[in-house]
Scaffold this active site. Structure first.
Site, PDB file in Angstrom:
ATOM      1  CG  ASP A  72      -4.513  -8.006  -7.984  1.00 52.11           C
ATOM      2  OD1 ASP A  72      -5.107  -7.445  -6.795  1.00 52.11           O
ATOM      3  OD2 ASP A  72      -5.229  -8.677  -8.918  1.00 52.11           O
TER       4      ASP A  72
ATOM      5  N   GLY B  55       1.289  -1.163   0.224  1.00 51.60           N
ATOM      6  CA  GLY B  55       0.144  -0.007   0.093  1.00 51.60           C
ATOM      7  C   GLY B  55       0.705   1.206  -0.283  1.00 51.60           C
TER       8      GLY B  55
ATOM      9  CE1 TYR C  37     -11.196  -0.652   6.792  1.00 53.68           C
ATOM     10  CE2 TYR C  37     -12.204  -0.275   8.602  1.00 53.68           C
ATOM     11  CZ  TYR C  37     -10.779  -0.244   7.580  1.00 53.68           C
ATOM     12  OH  TYR C  37     -10.171   0.363   8.128  1.00 53.68           O
TER      13      TYR C  37
ATOM     14  N   GLY D 265      -4.860  -2.100   2.175  1.00 56.07           N
ATOM     15  CA  GLY D 265      -6.509  -2.208   2.792  1.00 56.07           C
ATOM     16  C   GLY D 265      -7.765  -1.413   1.595  1.00 56.07           C
TER      17      GLY D 265
ATOM     18  CE  LYS E   8      -8.169  -2.725   7.669  1.00 56.25           C
ATOM     19  NZ  LYS E   8      -6.565  -2.577   7.546  1.00 56.25           N
TER      20      LYS E   8
ATOM     21  CG  ASP F  93      -0.243   0.207  -3.902  1.00 62.00           C
ATOM     22  OD1 ASP F  93      -1.740   0.004  -4.431  1.00 62.00           O
ATOM     23  OD2 ASP F  93      -0.147   1.472  -2.889  1.00 62.00           O
TER      24      ASP F  93
ATOM     25  CB  SER G 285      -9.370  -0.962  11.177  1.00 61.15           C
ATOM     26  OG  SER G 285     -10.622   0.655  11.412  1.00 61.15           O
TER      27      SER G 285
END
Length: 279
Positions: free
Chosen positions: A42, A9, A153, A72, A157, A33, A112
């Site tokens: 990917d 990322g 999501y 993410g 996490k 990325d 997160s």
């Protein structure tokens, strides 16, 4: 001491900021990325993860000092399940041999604040069972409804934090001298949150879900610097943790006592031990 980092990322958001800070300090960074960095990869597919790990390892000359997994998505779609969980865990597992060759290997992931919010337990279970086919099937069903799509999501996490807690103490990680930890951000000023933060209504919505009494919405540097410390030689004993760097949101949502849940069980164990000792 210059170190070699692999960051997923790395083209935007927290990953990009972390890479910039590390390069400014003289470290070598190999970004992963979809495009625009050293390795085009990917992470939504198993083949893509393995290929990206192989390419990053080759660029590093076979030895990597630290991996920081930032890639993410927050879309209410099944691809979020693929990238947020398997795109981290499978990639890290593929990088483990290169990490194990370092004199001071470290790794950290992005979890997160959502990891302590409502989730869909069957999806979390599928993640932790490493059953990608089942996880994607469940996520596809959740994505059909606007109200349940958001659970993808949060479930990904929570599964990441639980995976870190479970795997960090195993022979593969702690046994190989590799600290494995995660960071749980609050609302970070990145492209991922830009649309919501752009309007008063959007800001009010995320503020209700992620209350941040200290500092309000945070710059990506607040997370990047913590990731850098966790993957530095200074971190010798932090292991299996999700550190919530979130302006106090986790403390607000979970309250002052997250310790006493097993007090009765612990008391019973001590009573049994005391009895065995003849007390």
């Amino acid at each position: 001491m210059s170190r070699t980092y692999v960051i997923t990322g790395a083209a935007s958001g927290i990953g990009k900021t972390t890479a910039e800070l590390l390069r400014a300090d003289g470290h070598t960074v190999i970004g992963v990325d979809l495009a625009g960095v050293e390795v085009d990869g990917d992470l939504s597919t198993s083949e893509g993860r393995r290929a990206a790990a192989e390419a990053a390892t080759q660029l590093a000359g076979g030895t990597v000092d630290a991996v920081i997994a930032c890639a993410g998505l927050s879309l209410p779609k099944a691809i979020t399940a693929a990238v947020n969980y398997f795109g981290m865990t499978e990639f890290l597992e593929a990088m483990q041999p290169a990490l194990a060759k370092s004199d001071a290997p470290r790794t950290a992931l992005i979890s997160s604040l959502s990891s302590v919010q409502p989730v869909f337990p069957p999806l979390v279970d599928a993640f932790l069972n490493d059953d990608e086919q089942a996880a994607l099937g469940i996520a596809e069903e959740l994505a059909q409804n606007e109200q349940t799509g958001g659970l993808i999501y949060a479930s990904s996490k929570q599964a990441i934090s639980r995976w870190v807690h479970r795997e960090a103490v195993t022979e593969r990680w702690a046994g190989a001298g590799i600290p494995l930890n995660a960071v749980g951000p609050g609302v970070v000023k990145t492209p991922m949150t830009a649309d919501l933060r752009a309007t008063p209504e959007g800001s009010a919505l995320i503020d209700a879900v992620v209350p941040m009494p200290l500092g309000y919405h945070q710059d990506p540097e607040s997370i990047a610097k913590l990731l850098i410390w966790l993957t530095s030689v200074d971190n010798t004993h932090c292991c299996g943790q999700t550190i919530y760097c979130d302006g106090g949101a986790e403390a607000v949502l979970r309250g002052e006592d997250v310790w006493s849940w097993n007090n009765d069980g612990i008391a019973q164990k001590f009573a049994e031990l005391y009895a065995k000792l003849g007390g």
